[in-house]
Scaffold this motif. Structure first.
Motif, PDB file in Angstrom:
ATOM      1  N   CYS A 177      39.690  39.792  43.152  1.00  0.00           N
ATOM      2  CA  CYS A 177      40.860  40.518  42.662  1.00  0.00           C
ATOM      3  C   CYS A 177      40.417  41.854  42.070  1.00  0.00           C
ATOM      4  O   CYS A 177      41.113  42.422  41.234  1.00  0.00           O
TER       5      CYS A 177
ATOM      6  N   LEU B 206      45.834  42.541  36.291  1.00  0.00           N
ATOM      7  CA  LEU B 206      46.505  41.310  35.886  1.00  0.00           C
ATOM      8  C   LEU B 206      47.745  41.626  35.061  1.00  0.00           C
ATOM      9  O   LEU B 206      48.754  40.918  35.143  1.00  0.00           O
TER      10      LEU B 206
ATOM     11  N   MET C  44      44.175  34.849  39.270  1.00  0.00           N
ATOM     12  CA  MET C  44      43.413  35.834  38.511  1.00  0.00           C
ATOM     13  C   MET C  44      42.972  35.308  37.151  1.00  0.00           C
ATOM     14  O   MET C  44      41.940  35.722  36.620  1.00  0.00           O
TER      15      MET C  44
ATOM     16  N   ARG D   8      38.554  34.848  39.330  1.00  0.00           N
ATOM     17  CA  ARG D   8      38.649  35.435  37.989  1.00  0.00           C
ATOM     18  C   ARG D   8      37.394  36.206  37.580  1.00  0.00           C
ATOM     19  O   ARG D   8      37.453  37.078  36.723  1.00  0.00           O
TER      20      ARG D   8
ATOM     21  N   TYR E  79      37.753  39.976  38.185  1.00  0.00           N
ATOM     22  CA  TYR E  79      38.760  40.700  37.423  1.00  0.00           C
ATOM     23  C   TYR E  79      38.093  41.587  36.375  1.00  0.00           C
ATOM     24  O   TYR E  79      37.297  41.111  35.569  1.00  0.00           O
TER      25      TYR E  79
END
Length: 215
Positions: free
Chosen positions: A29, A34, A78, A85, A88
Motif C-alpha cells: 500500500c 490510510l 492497510m 501494513r 504503509y
C-alpha cells in the motif's frame, strides 16, 4: 441513468479495483494514504444508510454494497494485514484528517436540503467526499515518486467526479426542475482539487516519464 452517470460509476469502480489490485497482488500500500481511505469509509457508511430500507434498483444496491465493502476492506488491509501494513508510510501520512470531519458535520447541519437524520448524513458525506482526497494529495507531494498503479488510482478517482459533473449538466438540460446546488458545488470543489494532479499526470504521460509531483 445516462452515459455520463454510467461512465462515472464505472470509472469509480475501476479506481477501487486498481487499488485492490495493488494491495492484493503486490501486497503493498506504498504511496496510499490510510487517512483518505478512512475518510472514504466514513463517506460511504453515512451516505448509504438507506441501503436496507429504500430499494431503487438491483444496480443501485449492488454499487452501494461494492463501495461499502471495498472501502472497509482497504482500511482493514492497510491496518491489519501482516504484509500489506508494513508498506504503509505512517511517518509521511500525517495529515490530521479528523480536522476535516467536524467542519463537514457542522456544515451539513447548517446547509442541507431537508433537516432529517438521513438527509443530514447524506449531505455530510458529500462535503466530506469533497475533501477526503486531501491527505492522499499531501502524501503524494511528500513522497514525490508515484508508482503507476497509484497514479492510475488517483486519476480514475478524479475522472469519476468530472464525469459526474457532465452527468449533472446533461440532466439539467434534459430533466425539468433538476437543480441540486449542494452536490453540484461539492462535486465541483472536489474536481478542482485534482487539477494540479491532472496537469502533472498528463505531462508525464505526454513526455513518457515517471509521474512526480512538486514538493
Amino acid at each position: 441513468m445516462n452515459i455520463f452517470r454510467l461512465a462515472g460509476d464505472m470509472t469509480h469502480l475501476a479506481s477501487i479495483l486498481v487499488l485492490l489490485l495493488k494491495i492484493h497482488t503486490i501486497k503493498s500500500c506504498a504511496g496510499i494514504s490510510l487517512k483518505t481511505q478512512e475518510l472514504y469509509a466514513i463517506v460511504f457508511a453515512t451516505r448509504y444508510l438507506d441501503i436496507f430500507t429504500d430499494f431503487i434498483s438491483v444496480y443501485n444496491t449492488s454499487m452501494k454494497l461494492i463501495f461499502l465493502g471495498s472501502s472497509f476492506s482497504i482500511v482493514w488491509y492497510m491496518r491489519h494485514h501482516k504484509i500489506v501494513r508494513r508498506s504503509y508510510d505512517k511517518d509521511q501520512d500525517t495529515f490530521r484528517h479528523y480536522f476535516l470531519v467536524l467542519p463537514c458535520i457542522l456544515l451539513a447541519l447548517l446547509i442541507n436540503e431537508k433537516f432529517t437524520f438521513k438527509e443530514v448524513m447524506w449531505t455530510f458525506s458529500l462535503y466530506l467526499e469533497a475533501v477526503a482526497i486531501l491527505p492522499q494529495l499531501v502524501l503524494l507531494q511528500r513522497t514525490r515518486n508515484i508508482d503507476n498503479l497509484t497514479g492510475q488510482y488517483i486519476f480514475l478517482l478524479g475522472a469519476y467526479r468530472a464525469l459526474y459533473i457532465l452527468n449533472w449538466i446533461y440532466r439539467y438540460f434534459t430533466e425539468p426542475y433538476f437543480v441540486h446546488w449542494i452536490p453540484w458545488i461539492s462535486g465541483l470543489g472536489q474536481t478542482l482539487l485534482y487539477a494540479d494532479f491532472f496537469y502533472y499526470y498528463f505531462d508525464s504521460w505526454k513526455n513518457n516519464r515517471k509521474l512526480q509531483l512538486p514538493a
